[in-house]
Design a protein around this motif. Structure first.
Motif, PDB file in Angstrom:
ATOM      1  N   UNK A   1       0.670  -1.358   0.026  1.00  0.00           N
ATOM      2  CA  UNK A   1      -0.273  -0.033   0.308  1.00  0.00           C
ATOM      3  C   UNK A   1       0.630   1.375  -0.152  1.00  0.00           C
TER       4      UNK A   1
ATOM      5  N   UNK B   1      -5.480   6.961   1.997  1.00  0.00           N
ATOM      6  CA  UNK B   1      -5.638   5.713   0.918  1.00  0.00           C
ATOM      7  C   UNK B   1      -5.320   6.349  -0.121  1.00  0.00           C
TER       8      UNK B   1
ATOM      9  N   UNK C   1      -6.829  -2.151  -5.588  1.00  0.00           N
ATOM     10  CA  UNK C   1      -7.810  -0.384  -5.685  1.00  0.00           C
ATOM     11  C   UNK C   1      -6.790   0.927  -5.169  1.00  0.00           C
TER      12      UNK C   1
ATOM     13  N   UNK D   1      -4.308  -9.067   4.822  1.00  0.00           N
ATOM     14  CA  UNK D   1      -5.602  -7.887   5.707  1.00  0.00           C
ATOM     15  C   UNK D   1      -6.652  -7.837   6.141  1.00  0.00           C
ATOM     16  N   UNK D   2      -7.310  -9.378   5.642  1.00  0.00           N
ATOM     17  CA  UNK D   2      -8.194  -9.860   6.200  1.00  0.00           C
ATOM     18  C   UNK D   2      -8.145 -10.423   8.036  1.00  0.00           C
ATOM     19  N   UNK D   3      -6.669 -10.866   8.224  1.00  0.00           N
ATOM     20  CA  UNK D   3      -6.667 -11.144   9.735  1.00  0.00           C
ATOM     21  C   UNK D   3      -5.052 -10.624  10.045  1.00  0.00           C
ATOM     22  N   UNK D   4      -4.361  -9.000   9.434  1.00  0.00           N
ATOM     23  CA  UNK D   4      -2.846  -9.225   9.853  1.00  0.00           C
ATOM     24  C   UNK D   4      -3.691  -7.617   9.242  1.00  0.00           C
ATOM     25  N   UNK D   5      -2.514  -7.117  10.386  1.00  0.00           N
ATOM     26  CA  UNK D   5      -2.421  -5.687  10.127  1.00  0.00           C
ATOM     27  C   UNK D   5      -1.683  -4.969   8.922  1.00  0.00           C
ATOM     28  N   UNK D   6      -1.742  -4.234   8.977  1.00  0.00           N
ATOM     29  CA  UNK D   6      -1.084  -3.369   7.843  1.00  0.00           C
ATOM     30  C   UNK D   6       0.283  -2.503   8.772  1.00  0.00           C
TER      31      UNK D   6
ATOM     32  N   UNK E   1       3.187  -0.781   9.006  1.00  0.00           N
ATOM     33  CA  UNK E   1       4.065   0.763   7.731  1.00  0.00           C
ATOM     34  C   UNK E   1       5.513   0.904   8.097  1.00  0.00           C
TER      35      UNK E   1
END
Lengths: 114, 109
Positions: free
Chosen positions: A33, A45, A56, A98-103, A105
């Motif tokens: 991202x 974003x 996206x 991303x459904x289970x883990x953070x992003x 940075x």
């Protein structure tokens, strides 16, 4: 603990010039991202990238922006012809799922367009 | 459109005082809510997410769908809690995080 890294930490450029911001995501992550934060404003974003394609993008991410994963480790954001209003902090992030883990940075690249 | 609102730009408390950082969101679906923290000269890092229902560094946050809020609370603030706190929302079936404008927490000794 593995971390997302970004280079350079600060980039100064002239209006109209092209810049490439570089990111090295965490090695086993597959989702990447870019976000930006104009001084005094919220983190916004820009784009998400998975399986070598954009999954996206926001309305900010217009034709002057592009992303690429040129090799197995780097993830780049290119701004083709910079404008004054592109001056911001640009954050790269990566995630394993991303459904289970953070992003996670990176520390950010401060872009200053003169 | 989805939005995250953090009404306070700055919250100042003394050490040992309770803290509540407010976050409200607008989204008609089922959101996933997060709190990220940025300590001075450090990167954004996840503090907690609502689906984990854990307490991290003494902080908790409960998702209140009726009030569309996800306020961050800590009963006794510590000086090392001084940082910028961002509330963020993720919609169903998207990776994109939508951030609030952030609240700077200052904890005085």
């Amino acid at each position: 603990e593995p971390e997302v890294t970004q280079t350079p930490s600060h980039q100064v450029t002239q209006m109209g010039q092209e810049v490439i911001l570089r990111c090295v995501p965490i090695s086993n992550h597959l989702y990447f991202y870019w976000y930006r934060q104009i001084l005094g404003q919220k983190v916004e974003f820009l784009v998400s990238f998975y399986n070598n394609e954009i999954s996206e993008k926001s309305e900010i991410f217009d034709d002057q922006f592009s992303v690429e994963r040129p090799d197995g480790s780097n993830f780049t954001l290119k701004i083709r012809s910079t404008k004054l209003e592109d001056s911001a902090m640009y954050f790269c992030a990566s995630s394993a799922d991303p459904s289970t883990d953070t992003q996670y940075f990176g520390p950010g690249t401060r872009l200053t367009v003169l | 459109a989805q939005r995250v609102t953090q009404p306070e730009k700055l919250l100042s408390v003394f050490k040992g005082a309770p803290v509540e950082l407010k976050c409200n969101y607008s989204y008609s679906g089922s959101p996933e809510l997060f709190w990220y923290v940025q300590y001075s000269r450090q990167r954004l890092q996840l503090l907690l997410r609502h689906i984990s229902r854990e307490s991290i560094k003494g902080f908790t946050a409960d998702l209140n769908k009726g009030e569309t809020s996800f306020h961050l609370k800590k009963p006794f603030a510590q000086e090392e809690d001084s940082a910028m706190y961002y509330c963020a929302l993720r919609r169903y079936n998207t990776d994109k995080l939508i951030f609030g404008t952030g609240t700077r927490l200052q904890v005085f000794p």
